[in-house]
Design an enzyme around this catalytic site. Sequence first.
Site, PDB file in Angstrom:
ATOM      1  N   THR A 268       0.636  -1.265  -0.146  1.00 46.68           N
ATOM      2  CA  THR A 268      -0.057   0.203  -0.344  1.00 46.68           C
ATOM      3  C   THR A 268       0.987   0.990   0.101  1.00 46.68           C
ATOM      4  O   THR A 268       0.719   1.975  -0.742  1.00 46.68           O
ATOM      5  CB  THR A 268      -0.837  -0.243   0.546  1.00 46.68           C
ATOM      6  OG1 THR A 268      -0.014  -0.158   2.279  1.00 46.68           O
ATOM      7  CG2 THR A 268      -2.734  -0.084   1.017  1.00 46.68           C
ATOM      8  N   PHE A 397      -6.931   4.665   5.740  1.00 51.18           N
ATOM      9  CA  PHE A 397      -6.497   4.117   6.436  1.00 51.18           C
ATOM     10  C   PHE A 397      -7.304   2.948   7.349  1.00 51.18           C
ATOM     11  O   PHE A 397      -7.846   2.948   8.872  1.00 51.18           O
ATOM     12  CB  PHE A 397      -6.007   4.668   7.659  1.00 51.18           C
ATOM     13  CG  PHE A 397      -3.925   5.333   7.080  1.00 51.18           C
ATOM     14  CD1 PHE A 397      -3.027   4.441   6.719  1.00 51.18           C
ATOM     15  CD2 PHE A 397      -3.792   6.536   6.675  1.00 51.18           C
ATOM     16  CE1 PHE A 397      -1.874   5.166   6.290  1.00 51.18           C
ATOM     17  CE2 PHE A 397      -2.719   7.111   5.954  1.00 51.18           C
ATOM     18  CZ  PHE A 397      -2.067   6.853   5.611  1.00 51.18           C
ATOM     19  N   CYS A 404      -5.691   1.199  10.605  1.00 58.02           N
ATOM     20  CA  CYS A 404      -4.306   0.785  10.382  1.00 58.02           C
ATOM     21  C   CYS A 404      -3.125   0.615  11.139  1.00 58.02           C
ATOM     22  O   CYS A 404      -3.193   2.131  12.058  1.00 58.02           O
ATOM     23  CB  CYS A 404      -3.723   1.093   8.633  1.00 58.02           C
ATOM     24  SG  CYS A 404      -2.390   0.883   8.562  1.00 58.02           S
TER      25      CYS A 404
HETATM   26  C1  HEM Z   1      -4.907  -2.343   8.460  1.00 53.46           C
HETATM   27  C2  HEM Z   1      -4.514   0.646   4.946  1.00 53.46           C
HETATM   28  C3  HEM Z   1       0.544   0.929   5.670  1.00 53.46           C
HETATM   29  C4  HEM Z   1      -0.203  -2.722   8.453  1.00 53.46           C
HETATM   30  C5  HEM Z   1      -5.777  -1.243   7.480  1.00 53.46           C
HETATM   31  C6  HEM Z   1      -6.762  -0.751   6.672  1.00 53.46           C
HETATM   32  C7  HEM Z   1      -6.484  -0.142   5.778  1.00 53.46           C
HETATM   33  C8  HEM Z   1      -4.695  -0.152   5.824  1.00 53.46           C
HETATM   34  C9  HEM Z   1      -7.208   0.567   4.971  1.00 53.46           C
HETATM   35  C10 HEM Z   1      -7.750  -1.653   7.760  1.00 53.46           C
HETATM   36  C11 HEM Z   1      -8.665  -2.768   6.915  1.00 53.46           C
HETATM   37  C12 HEM Z   1      -9.661  -3.451   7.334  1.00 53.46           C
HETATM   38  O1  HEM Z   1     -10.103  -2.131   8.120  1.00 53.46           O
HETATM   39  O2  HEM Z   1     -10.260  -4.319   6.506  1.00 53.46           O
HETATM   40  C13 HEM Z   1      -3.055   0.558   4.480  1.00 53.46           C
HETATM   41  C14 HEM Z   1      -2.128   1.707   3.809  1.00 53.46           C
HETATM   42  C15 HEM Z   1      -1.274   2.117   4.293  1.00 53.46           C
HETATM   43  C16 HEM Z   1      -1.061   1.015   4.972  1.00 53.46           C
HETATM   44  C17 HEM Z   1      -3.079   2.756   3.133  1.00 53.46           C
HETATM   45  C18 HEM Z   1      -0.365   2.911   3.611  1.00 53.46           C
HETATM   46  C19 HEM Z   1       0.108   4.163   2.404  1.00 53.46           C
HETATM   47  C20 HEM Z   1       0.842  -0.055   6.667  1.00 53.46           C
HETATM   48  C21 HEM Z   1       1.998  -0.419   7.043  1.00 53.46           C
HETATM   49  C22 HEM Z   1       2.345  -1.644   7.801  1.00 53.46           C
HETATM   50  C23 HEM Z   1       0.494  -2.216   7.673  1.00 53.46           C
HETATM   51  C24 HEM Z   1       3.610  -0.521   6.588  1.00 53.46           C
HETATM   52  C25 HEM Z   1       3.057  -1.561   8.867  1.00 53.46           C
HETATM   53  C26 HEM Z   1       4.052  -1.522   9.319  1.00 53.46           C
HETATM   54  C27 HEM Z   1      -0.973  -2.952   9.017  1.00 53.46           C
HETATM   55  C28 HEM Z   1      -1.583  -4.096   9.343  1.00 53.46           C
HETATM   56  C29 HEM Z   1      -3.575  -4.285   9.407  1.00 53.46           C
HETATM   57  C30 HEM Z   1      -3.662  -2.967   8.836  1.00 53.46           C
HETATM   58  C31 HEM Z   1      -0.964  -4.828  10.563  1.00 53.46           C
HETATM   59  C32 HEM Z   1      -4.545  -4.849  10.129  1.00 53.46           C
HETATM   60  C33 HEM Z   1      -4.949  -3.667  11.663  1.00 53.46           C
HETATM   61  C34 HEM Z   1      -5.779  -4.661  12.452  1.00 53.46           C
HETATM   62  O3  HEM Z   1      -6.534  -4.887  11.935  1.00 53.46           O
HETATM   63  O4  HEM Z   1      -5.382  -4.698  13.878  1.00 53.46           O
HETATM   64  N1  HEM Z   1      -4.309  -0.644   6.389  1.00 53.46           N
HETATM   65  N2  HEM Z   1      -2.624   0.349   5.435  1.00 53.46           N
HETATM   66  N3  HEM Z   1      -0.195  -1.189   7.312  1.00 53.46           N
HETATM   67  N4  HEM Z   1      -2.274  -2.561   8.193  1.00 53.46           N
HETATM   68 FE1  HEM Z   1      -2.595  -0.779   7.274  1.00 53.46          FE
END
Ligand code: HEM
Length: 459
Positions: A268, A397, A404
């Site tokens: 992402t 996010f 996120c």
């Molecule tokens: C969850 C977007 C970068 C790790 C999410 C979700 C979104 C998202 C929309 C929620 C998904 C849902 O509700 O089903 C993004 C975007 C990013 C980004 C647009 C970069 C521009 C990152 C990075 C990491 C990461 C750099 C780790 C180093 C995670 C994790 C979750 C998550 C582990 C799950 C959290 C949980 O449910 O406890 N992300 N993300 N993401 N993201 Fe990101």
Amino acid sequence: MNRTTEALVAVPTVDVSAVGATDTPMQQVMRLARRHGPVFRRRLHGGERLFVSSLDLVAELCDEERFTKHVGPALENVREFTADGLFTAYNDEPNWARAHDILMPAFALGSMRAYHPAMLRVARRLTDSWDARLAAGSPVDVAEDMTRMTLDTIGLAGFGYDFESFARAEPHPFVGAMVRCLDWSMTRLGRDPDGDFTVQDEAFRADADFLAGVVDEVIAARTASGDTRTDDLLGLMLGAVHPADGTTLTTANIRHQVITFLIAGHETTSGALSFALHYLLKNPVALRLAQQETDELWGGTEDPEPTFEDVGRLRWIRQVLLEALRLWPTAAAFSREAREDTLLGGRYPLRAGDGVSVLTPMLHRDPVWGDNPELFDPSRFDPEAEAARPVHAFKPFGTGERACIGRQFALHEATMLLGLIVHRYRLIDHTGYRLRVKETLTLKPDGFTLTLARRTPAR
Ligand code: HEM
């Protein structure tokens, strides 16, 4: 439900089965939203999905008391290779809360200070590689190099593991296997129920096994090193106990978390950086402001050494990233479910547990964004403009406790790299590139290349 049926409104249902599978499903639902409005049901081969994109309804879906994350069909497919890792865990799976509590400290703003040197080291790999391209007069493939950069960053910062992506002519095989697994998860949604997909499923299984093998290597490298630090993700997972109940993560769960972070932690961010560069290329005023910002910060230094604090000072560049994420949120949808039977907006009945997809790119084009939401305008993220806007208008996010975890990580890494790039290079649109968006569950510009020239920073 506490209303009479007269109050209920029928949701328009659009059957797209006749169109067949598409390799750009997100852009297809964006077209449907433009045509049928902010609430509609898409029917595909008998399966139905409710999509919502207006601010008032999304704000309701973000109310954690009434709604929670829904692991919908797309994430069910991803679960085939990430199981109960943080991203794909069900809300009530004990490993979600356990891993969340253990890992949260690794994502506090202060922890970014610890990752900063690894992020800078990898950013330098990218500029070294681009310098070499520039000297050879050859173009750079933006999305491919951003993926090299973000994969190496999460590998080194999170796990002390070096994918050495810039030393390879082709991207690390982890990337290919991961993209195919994500693609399988996406295209599986649109499958004709009468089709035979044995070949695709076998290929998927081989790729998923390959990913698991890479992860085992990452874990084995740490264990063999005798390194017992607990200041990165892997160290925390291997060594830390839950702050309240003293439990630790199981080996199987650590594997799923590592795959999750390697995927969620780079794909992402890479897309976000690529869209941001695309928009800077096409918007000379925004680019000039970005260069002014780095010139003011780093003066005439051609090879600045950004400090952790410098990254916080690159405010316009961060706004550029946020505006790129508004237009193309690279994880383009998230799903919610009602905790109890309810009426959404007082008129759309929902049963407890039914999934609703928030179509983020269309939320980000809601009238709250003004008359011309297609216009790239980073000043939408000026602090005053942000303060005046409803909080749920911008959701790249996700939302709530399942939002996120890596948001600060992504923004720190991406802001620093974008700052270094605009400070160092003139960007040349050698193909007259027109944006095409490629979808593999996440979004990125397709076939976007640039040529470069060195820039002389203003003193
Ligand atoms: C969850 C977007 C970068 C790790 C999410 C979700 C979104 C998202 C929309 C929620 C998904 C849902 O509700 O089903 C993004 C975007 C990013 C980004 C647009 C970069 C521009 C990152 C990075 C990491 C990461 C750099 C780790 C180093 C995670 C994790 C979750 C998550 C582990 C799950 C959290 C949980 O449910 O406890 N992300 N993300 N993401 N993201 Fe990101």
